[in-house]
Motif scaffolding. Structure first.
Motif, PDB file in Angstrom:
ATOM      1  N   THR A 153       0.771  -1.388  -0.084  1.00  0.00           N
ATOM      2  CA  THR A 153      -0.061   0.070  -0.160  1.00  0.00           C
ATOM      3  C   THR A 153       0.796   1.305  -0.068  1.00  0.00           C
ATOM      4  OG1 THR A 153       0.084  -0.242   2.517  1.00  0.00           O
ATOM      5  CG2 THR A 153      -1.795  -0.987   1.183  1.00  0.00           C
ATOM      6  N   LYS A 154       2.190   1.217  -0.120  1.00  0.00           N
ATOM      7  CA  LYS A 154       2.943   2.187  -0.123  1.00  0.00           C
ATOM      8  C   LYS A 154       3.011   3.137   1.314  1.00  0.00           C
ATOM      9  CE  LYS A 154       3.609   2.446  -4.987  1.00  0.00           C
ATOM     10  NZ  LYS A 154       3.884   0.912  -5.163  1.00  0.00           N
ATOM     11  N   THR A 155       2.755   2.488   2.130  1.00  0.00           N
ATOM     12  CA  THR A 155       2.818   2.975   3.675  1.00  0.00           C
ATOM     13  C   THR A 155       4.129   3.176   3.935  1.00  0.00           C
ATOM     14  OG1 THR A 155       0.851   1.826   4.149  1.00  0.00           O
ATOM     15  CG2 THR A 155       2.017   2.872   5.991  1.00  0.00           C
ATOM     16  N   VAL A 156       4.954   2.257   3.121  1.00  0.00           N
ATOM     17  CA  VAL A 156       6.580   2.591   3.571  1.00  0.00           C
ATOM     18  C   VAL A 156       7.125   2.320   2.177  1.00  0.00           C
ATOM     19  CG1 VAL A 156       6.577   1.853   6.079  1.00  0.00           C
ATOM     20  CG2 VAL A 156       7.065   0.002   4.379  1.00  0.00           C
ATOM     21  N   ASP A 157       8.525   2.671   2.196  1.00  0.00           N
ATOM     22  CA  ASP A 157       9.073   2.511   0.786  1.00  0.00           C
ATOM     23  C   ASP A 157       9.823   1.315   0.947  1.00  0.00           C
ATOM     24  OD1 ASP A 157       8.174   5.097  -0.434  1.00  0.00           O
ATOM     25  OD2 ASP A 157       9.744   5.967   0.844  1.00  0.00           O
ATOM     26  N   GLY A 158      10.428   0.945   1.880  1.00  0.00           N
ATOM     27  CA  GLY A 158      11.289  -0.087   1.863  1.00  0.00           C
ATOM     28  C   GLY A 158      11.438  -0.878   3.283  1.00  0.00           C
ATOM     29  N   GLN A 159      12.428  -1.842   3.300  1.00  0.00           N
ATOM     30  CA  GLN A 159      12.606  -2.672   4.241  1.00  0.00           C
ATOM     31  C   GLN A 159      14.018  -3.418   4.332  1.00  0.00           C
ATOM     32  OE1 GLN A 159      12.564  -6.455   4.786  1.00  0.00           O
ATOM     33  NE2 GLN A 159      13.046  -6.222   2.537  1.00  0.00           N
ATOM     34  N   GLU A 160      14.463  -3.962   5.301  1.00  0.00           N
ATOM     35  CA  GLU A 160      15.815  -4.729   5.132  1.00  0.00           C
ATOM     36  C   GLU A 160      15.700  -6.000   5.854  1.00  0.00           C
ATOM     37  OE1 GLU A 160      15.795  -3.996   8.916  1.00  0.00           O
ATOM     38  OE2 GLU A 160      17.805  -4.631   8.346  1.00  0.00           O
ATOM     39  N   ASN A 161      15.896  -7.201   5.262  1.00  0.00           N
ATOM     40  CA  ASN A 161      15.835  -8.419   5.750  1.00  0.00           C
ATOM     41  C   ASN A 161      16.660  -9.276   4.877  1.00  0.00           C
ATOM     42  OD1 ASN A 161      14.192  -9.719   7.637  1.00  0.00           O
ATOM     43  ND2 ASN A 161      12.703  -8.415   7.000  1.00  0.00           N
ATOM     44  N   PRO A 162      17.120 -10.477   5.307  1.00  0.00           N
ATOM     45  CA  PRO A 162      17.994 -11.249   4.615  1.00  0.00           C
ATOM     46  C   PRO A 162      17.279 -11.835   3.408  1.00  0.00           C
ATOM     47  CG  PRO A 162      17.915 -11.945   6.844  1.00  0.00           C
ATOM     48  CD  PRO A 162      16.843 -10.917   6.832  1.00  0.00           C
ATOM     49  N   TYR A 163      17.971 -12.385   2.420  1.00  0.00           N
ATOM     50  CA  TYR A 163      17.671 -12.752   1.111  1.00  0.00           C
ATOM     51  C   TYR A 163      16.716 -13.557   1.103  1.00  0.00           C
ATOM     52  CZ  TYR A 163      21.957 -10.863  -0.949  1.00  0.00           C
ATOM     53  OH  TYR A 163      23.149 -10.215  -1.227  1.00  0.00           O
ATOM     54  N   ASN A 164      16.850 -14.566   1.944  1.00  0.00           N
ATOM     55  CA  ASN A 164      15.841 -15.745   2.220  1.00  0.00           C
ATOM     56  C   ASN A 164      14.541 -15.205   2.331  1.00  0.00           C
ATOM     57  OD1 ASN A 164      18.596 -16.060   3.458  1.00  0.00           O
ATOM     58  ND2 ASN A 164      17.895 -18.392   3.215  1.00  0.00           N
ATOM     59  N   THR A 165      14.219 -14.243   3.292  1.00  0.00           N
ATOM     60  CA  THR A 165      13.062 -13.751   3.607  1.00  0.00           C
ATOM     61  C   THR A 165      12.476 -12.733   2.554  1.00  0.00           C
ATOM     62  OG1 THR A 165      13.574 -13.665   5.901  1.00  0.00           O
ATOM     63  CG2 THR A 165      11.604 -12.353   5.369  1.00  0.00           C
ATOM     64  N   ILE A 166      13.287 -12.231   1.752  1.00  0.00           N
ATOM     65  CA  ILE A 166      12.834 -11.480   0.751  1.00  0.00           C
ATOM     66  C   ILE A 166      12.106 -12.165  -0.104  1.00  0.00           C
ATOM     67  CG2 ILE A 166      13.476  -9.612  -1.130  1.00  0.00           C
ATOM     68  CD1 ILE A 166      15.943  -8.986   0.748  1.00  0.00           C
ATOM     69  N   LEU A 167      12.746 -13.258  -0.409  1.00  0.00           N
ATOM     70  CA  LEU A 167      12.176 -14.268  -1.173  1.00  0.00           C
ATOM     71  C   LEU A 167      10.904 -15.183  -0.813  1.00  0.00           C
ATOM     72  CD1 LEU A 167      13.075 -15.781  -3.988  1.00  0.00           C
ATOM     73  CD2 LEU A 167      14.293 -17.192  -2.789  1.00  0.00           C
TER      74      LEU A 167
END
Ligand code: TF8
Length: 335
Positions: free
Chosen positions: A203-217
């Protein structure tokens, strides 16, 4: 052998025989909550844990695994464990700092250079010490799993230098070190539970985040995030915990079953996570993400800024623990 030593040895043998023939294990149903989906490194290792508990208890102890934060966010589950309404969970150590301030040690940017250093410290006396503090606050920590080295994604612009983070609305974990770290980098850091993250990105409440590759996947963040920057800014552990109220009511044999199964799940989980992480970046690329590597100069600038939060982490976790950790890292690196 002195006589008292002989008696002690005989006693130990009898105990071993006794527990092998008539282990003190009752039928138990243990709710084990976690935040990621079943098809994730967290879900796979939970399955290994559940199977091992079943096996070691001769089918008497059953783990009911409940993923995807269906029992609540990490923080909500922790409260349920402390109150005794839920038996077990696995989640980020970073969300535990409100309960056990020493956990913030693991949030130190660039604390570990590689997974081997992480394993050595986490499974050694320092990791034990930090884990043991949880017992003063209603939870028992069994083992650390690997969440992994964290990397940055966002939907606003490719981040190739520090200034690119200016004004990026970035979700961080509910943890002051992460909040301070990303504010220091110039991002507009917003703490949110992981369970609300996908929707916040969508919903674009936030633009980004940070997490390990595994979780992004596994959490399909690639569907709602265009840019990934390889930052490896911090190594995140997960920790498997038990409600202390529940733990104290278990027999020694039952506690051993949980501990042994937890160790087995840890060894599986770390290997599985590392295998997956090794392939995940290429997969994220094929899913359409644009990958940015930082130049060594930019990486050094980011590192320099981020490590400015170190002094406050040291003050928070206690300088003795901080210094002990630095000394141990120096020793490992020298060896
Ligand atoms: C985060 C963490 C999460 C974990 C998980 C839900 O970003 O990295 O992956 O807390 O257990 O919140």
């Amino acid at each position: 052998m002195k006589l008292n030593q002989l008696f002690a040895a005989i006693g130990l043998c009898l105990l071993a025989i006794g527990s092998a023939t008539a282990a003190d294990i009752k039928p138990r149903l243990i709710r084990f909550g976690y935040g990621l989906v079943e098809q994730s490194n967290q879900g796979r290792a939970t399955k290994v844990f559940a199977d091992e508990v079943d096996k070691l208890s001769g089918g008497k102890m059953k783990i009911r695994a409940i993923g995807a934060a269906a029992l609540g966010s990490d923080i909500q589950m922790q409260q349920a464990l402390i109150g005794g309404a839920q038996e077990m969970m696995v989640g980020s150590t970073a969300t535990l700092v409100g309960i056990s301030k020493e956990m913030a040690l693991w949030d130190t940017p660039f604390l570990f250079n590689n997974a081997k250093e992480a394993d050595t410290i986490l499974d050694g006396p320092i990791g034990e010490k930090v884990k043991a503090k949880l017992a003063d606050n209603g939870m028992v920590g069994l083992v650390y799993w690997e969440n992994g080295f964290r990397n940055l994604t966002n939907n606003k612009r490719p981040v190739a230098k520090l200034e690119d983070l200016d004004g990026v609305k970035l979700r961080v974990m509910q943890n002051t070190v992460f909040l301070d770290s990303f504010k220091t980098l110039g991002a507009n850091a917003v703490p949110l539970p992981f369970s609300e993250l996908f929707t916040a990105l969508e919903t674009k409440t936030v633009d980004g985040q940070e997490n390990p590759y595994n979780t992004i996947l596994s959490s399909k963040f690639y569907e709602v995030q265009k840019y990934l920057t390889v930052t490896n800014h911090v190594y995140s552990p997960w920790i498997v915990t038990v409600s202390k109220k529940y733990w104290d009511g278990l027999s020694k044999d039952e506690q051993n079953v949980l501990m042994e199964a937890a160790k087995k799940s840890r060894d599986f989980e770390r290997k599985d996570t590392r295998d997956e992480a090794g392939k995940a970046l290429a997969e994220l690329k094929t899913k359409g993400m644009q990958i940015n590597e930082l130049t060594p100069a930019e990486a050094a600038r980011m590192r320099d800024k981020l490590t400015r939060v170190n002094a406050s982490i040291g003050a928070g976790v206690g300088m003795e623990l901080w210094n002990e950790t630095q000394a141990e890292l120096a020793r490992i690196r020298g060896a």
